[in-house]
Design a protein around this motif. Structure first.
Motif, PDB file in Angstrom:
ATOM      1  N   MET A   1       0.814  -1.214   0.000  1.00  0.00           N
ATOM      2  CA  MET A   1       0.000   0.000   0.000  1.00  0.00           C
ATOM      3  C   MET A   1       0.855   1.276   0.000  1.00  0.00           C
ATOM      4  O   MET A   1       0.580   2.190  -0.788  1.00  0.00           O
ATOM      5  N   PRO A   2       1.907   1.378   0.836  1.00  0.00           N
ATOM      6  CA  PRO A   2       2.773   2.566   0.730  1.00  0.00           C
ATOM      7  C   PRO A   2       3.459   2.676  -0.628  1.00  0.00           C
ATOM      8  O   PRO A   2       3.600   3.777  -1.167  1.00  0.00           O
ATOM      9  N   PHE A   3       3.885   1.541  -1.187  1.00  0.00           N
ATOM     10  CA  PHE A   3       4.539   1.581  -2.480  1.00  0.00           C
ATOM     11  C   PHE A   3       3.563   2.005  -3.568  1.00  0.00           C
ATOM     12  O   PHE A   3       3.926   2.716  -4.511  1.00  0.00           O
ATOM     13  N   GLY A   4       2.298   1.589  -3.445  1.00  0.00           N
ATOM     14  CA  GLY A   4       1.285   2.025  -4.393  1.00  0.00           C
ATOM     15  C   GLY A   4       1.073   3.524  -4.331  1.00  0.00           C
ATOM     16  O   GLY A   4       0.933   4.183  -5.363  1.00  0.00           O
ATOM     17  N   PHE A   5       1.077   4.073  -3.113  1.00  0.00           N
ATOM     18  CA  PHE A   5       0.946   5.526  -2.986  1.00  0.00           C
ATOM     19  C   PHE A   5       2.142   6.227  -3.613  1.00  0.00           C
ATOM     20  O   PHE A   5       1.982   7.208  -4.346  1.00  0.00           O
ATOM     21  N   GLN A   6       3.354   5.730  -3.325  1.00  0.00           N
ATOM     22  CA  GLN A   6       4.551   6.392  -3.839  1.00  0.00           C
ATOM     23  C   GLN A   6       4.612   6.357  -5.362  1.00  0.00           C
ATOM     24  O   GLN A   6       4.928   7.346  -6.017  1.00  0.00           O
ATOM     25  N   SER A   7       4.305   5.200  -5.953  1.00  0.00           N
ATOM     26  CA  SER A   7       4.486   5.045  -7.390  1.00  0.00           C
ATOM     27  C   SER A   7       3.354   5.664  -8.207  1.00  0.00           C
ATOM     28  O   SER A   7       3.588   6.130  -9.328  1.00  0.00           O
ATOM     29  N   THR A   8       2.151   5.686  -7.674  1.00  0.00           N
ATOM     30  CA  THR A   8       1.004   6.165  -8.445  1.00  0.00           C
ATOM     31  C   THR A   8       0.484   7.507  -7.957  1.00  0.00           C
ATOM     32  O   THR A   8       0.277   8.433  -8.745  1.00  0.00           O
ATOM     33  N   ALA A   9       0.280   7.651  -6.646  1.00  0.00           N
ATOM     34  CA  ALA A   9      -0.368   8.849  -6.119  1.00  0.00           C
ATOM     35  C   ALA A   9       0.609   9.991  -5.877  1.00  0.00           C
ATOM     36  O   ALA A   9       0.290  11.158  -6.137  1.00  0.00           O
ATOM     37  N   LEU A  10       1.800   9.684  -5.372  1.00  0.00           N
ATOM     38  CA  LEU A  10       2.733  10.755  -5.026  1.00  0.00           C
ATOM     39  C   LEU A  10       3.136  11.612  -6.223  1.00  0.00           C
ATOM     40  O   LEU A  10       3.194  12.845  -6.090  1.00  0.00           O
ATOM     41  N   PRO A  11       3.436  11.021  -7.410  1.00  0.00           N
ATOM     42  CA  PRO A  11       3.729  11.894  -8.557  1.00  0.00           C
ATOM     43  C   PRO A  11       2.590  12.843  -8.896  1.00  0.00           C
ATOM     44  O   PRO A  11       2.813  13.995  -9.282  1.00  0.00           O
ATOM     45  N   VAL A  12       1.350  12.355  -8.760  1.00  0.00           N
ATOM     46  CA  VAL A  12       0.189  13.203  -9.032  1.00  0.00           C
ATOM     47  C   VAL A  12       0.125  14.335  -8.012  1.00  0.00           C
ATOM     48  O   VAL A  12      -0.064  15.508  -8.365  1.00  0.00           O
ATOM     49  N   TYR A  13       0.293  14.001  -6.725  1.00  0.00           N
ATOM     50  CA  TYR A  13       0.237  15.014  -5.674  1.00  0.00           C
ATOM     51  C   TYR A  13       1.327  16.077  -5.881  1.00  0.00           C
ATOM     52  O   TYR A  13       1.065  17.284  -5.808  1.00  0.00           O
ATOM     53  N   LEU A  14       2.549  15.627  -6.161  1.00  0.00           N
ATOM     54  CA  LEU A  14       3.653  16.572  -6.313  1.00  0.00           C
ATOM     55  C   LEU A  14       3.480  17.448  -7.541  1.00  0.00           C
ATOM     56  O   LEU A  14       3.802  18.641  -7.516  1.00  0.00           O
ATOM     57  N   ARG A  15       2.963  16.869  -8.630  1.00  0.00           N
ATOM     58  CA  ARG A  15       2.782  17.676  -9.842  1.00  0.00           C
ATOM     59  C   ARG A  15       1.724  18.747  -9.626  1.00  0.00           C
ATOM     60  O   ARG A  15       1.848  19.878 -10.127  1.00  0.00           O
ATOM     61  N   THR A  16       0.671  18.414  -8.876  1.00  0.00           N
ATOM     62  CA  THR A  16      -0.363  19.411  -8.579  1.00  0.00           C
ATOM     63  C   THR A  16       0.179  20.505  -7.659  1.00  0.00           C
ATOM     64  O   THR A  16      -0.391  21.602  -7.603  1.00  0.00           O
ATOM     65  N   GLN A  17       1.277  20.217  -6.939  1.00  0.00           N
ATOM     66  CA  GLN A  17       1.913  21.217  -6.080  1.00  0.00           C
ATOM     67  C   GLN A  17       3.002  21.990  -6.821  1.00  0.00           C
ATOM     68  O   GLN A  17       3.709  22.796  -6.215  1.00  0.00           O
ATOM     69  N   GLY A  18       3.164  21.724  -8.128  1.00  0.00           N
ATOM     70  CA  GLY A  18       4.133  22.446  -8.932  1.00  0.00           C
ATOM     71  C   GLY A  18       5.555  21.923  -8.852  1.00  0.00           C
ATOM     72  O   GLY A  18       6.497  22.611  -9.269  1.00  0.00           O
ATOM     73  N   VAL A  19       5.762  20.707  -8.367  1.00  0.00           N
ATOM     74  CA  VAL A  19       7.102  20.133  -8.264  1.00  0.00           C
ATOM     75  C   VAL A  19       7.602  19.771  -9.657  1.00  0.00           C
ATOM     76  O   VAL A  19       6.839  19.309 -10.516  1.00  0.00           O
ATOM     77  N   SER A  20       8.896  19.959  -9.905  1.00  0.00           N
ATOM     78  CA  SER A  20       9.466  19.753 -11.237  1.00  0.00           C
ATOM     79  C   SER A  20       9.533  18.278 -11.601  1.00  0.00           C
ATOM     80  O   SER A  20       9.541  17.393 -10.733  1.00  0.00           O
TER      81      SER A  20
END
Length: 393
Positions: A1-20
């Motif tokens: 479950m943490p790996f699923g968040f990191q690989s799928t959700a975290l890139p989405v969250y960071l991109r919405t926060q303007g991360v490069s």
């Protein structure tokens, strides 16, 4: 479950926060515990293998650690403390990776050769369901409950799993020896396994099978964000439907691994996996559509899931069961390390080298084709004897 968040959700969250894209490409560093877990796997073999039931002494504390870190992350995610959040995700991966050592050691001891296909189906489907939850369903629900609600949901689910494991009784094999191998014995057996003919090709084989796919996957979700899709759409189409397809593919891969030679199953699934990767390149060239995104996502995850199950069954067939946790963990670490460069390389090519999404996607597809070419020499060079019939002889 943490790996699923990191690989799928975290890139989405960071991109919405303007991360490069460069930073997103280096998120794989959070998975270092999965790459390095072989370093402490001998401790799990030493202190958790006297009997199968002793694996709980590792599994339960690690699960408790997941509960705590997910709960803390729920109160950090909306405060803008990005370094703290990333540190918590690193700890989640550390707890999950250590727990995984014990679970894999249990599976190596328990499964007979004819059970490897379906046994690894159970393992892969279980972890895919965790990824479906952490990277799909909860992200989709985050439109209503927010990112804090997502982490609270992960904490509650982890707590529920803790209760299930605490109540469960693990089976023991008749006549199983009670002596614990010393750390020296574990290292000696591992060195002997490393000297077997074909080991170099085996490690190269395991280390390259996901490299091209990882290059495509790490940028596919930022590509969809930049193309105007919403996080909720990506969570549903990629994180949820894609993971459901991956689960079904894992079952199909287990069936193939049970009915045909393992290398034959690997060759077939690796070949089929190439086509949806090319489809993602076409989306980058022509522009994404709802039908196109869903089609390539479902196809890639289905064939990728089948390939993963076949590969894990093959890896387990090469393991010395006397040191199952350490030996299998070492192979699994090579698998993670092999695909790790894909994310940073893709991020650097897209940000610093000026490559388009399409350029990176076509390179990933070419590397996946190159992997299939490695199957033929591997078939000739992998000459390991079968693993011992009894787990402790």
């Amino acid at each position: 479950m943490p790996f699923g968040f990191q690989s799928t959700a975290l890139p989405v969250y960071l991109r919405t926060q303007g991360v490069s894209l460069k930073v997103i490409g280096f998120l794989g560093v959070l998975a270092l515990p999965w790459m390095l877990k072989a370093l402490w796997a001998p401790l799990v073999d030493r202190y958790g293998s006297a009997r199968i039931g002793h694996r709980k002494s590792w599994i339960l504390p690690m699960q408790a650690g997941l509960v705590v870190t997910c709960a803390i992350a729920a109160f950090v995610v909306e405060r803008g403390a990005l370094p703290v959040l990333l540190g918590l995700i690193f700890l989640m991966n550390l707890f999950a990776a250590t727990q995984d050592i014990a679970v894999d050691g249990f599976a190596v001891k328990l499964l007979e050769p004819q059970e490897l296909g379906w046994g690894n189906t159970a393992q892969v489907v279980g972890y895919k369901l965790g990824m479906l939850t952490g990277g799909g369903l909860l992200v989709w629900a985050s439109a209503r409950v927010g990112w804090r609600g997502l982490f609270l949901g992960m904490a509650l689910l982890s707590l529920g799993v803790f209760g299930v494991v605490a109540a469960a009784r693990e089976p023991e094999r008749t006549g199983e020896a009670q002596a614990r191998p010393s750390l020296r014995e574990i290292i000696e057996r591992l060195v002997a396994a490393a000297k077997l003919p074909g080991t170099g090709w085996l490690l190269l084989f395991i280390g390259t099978y996901k490299l091209g796919e990882s290059m495509v996957d790490v940028l596919f979700k930022p590509f969809l964000i930049d193309a105007g899709l919403t996080p909720a759409q990506i969570g549903l189409w990629v994180g949820t439907w894609g993971t459901v397809a991956s689960v079904l593919g894992s079952v199909a891969g287990g069936a193939l691994a049970s009915r045909m030679p393992l290398l034959g199953a690997l060759a077939l699934t690796a070949l089929l996996r190439v086509f949806p990767l090319g489809g993602e390149w076409l989306l980058a060239v022509r522009g994404p559509t709802e039908a196109g995104v869903i089609a390539v996502t479902v196809a890639e995850n289905f064939f990728g899931g089948a390939l993963t199950t076949a590969m894990f069954a093959f890896m387990m067939s090469r393991v010395d069961r006397r040191i199952g946790a350490t030996h299998y963990t070492l192979l699994a670490s090579v698998e993670v390390l092999g695909k790790a460069p894909g994310g940073p390389l893709a991020g650097l090519l897209a940000s610093d080298a000026g490559w388009s999404y399409a350029d990176v996607f076509v390179l990933g597809t070419i590397l996946s084709v190159a992997f299939v070419v490695l199957l033929l020499p591997l078939r000739q060079r992998t000459a390991h004897p079968p693993r011992p019939a009894s787990p402790l002889v």
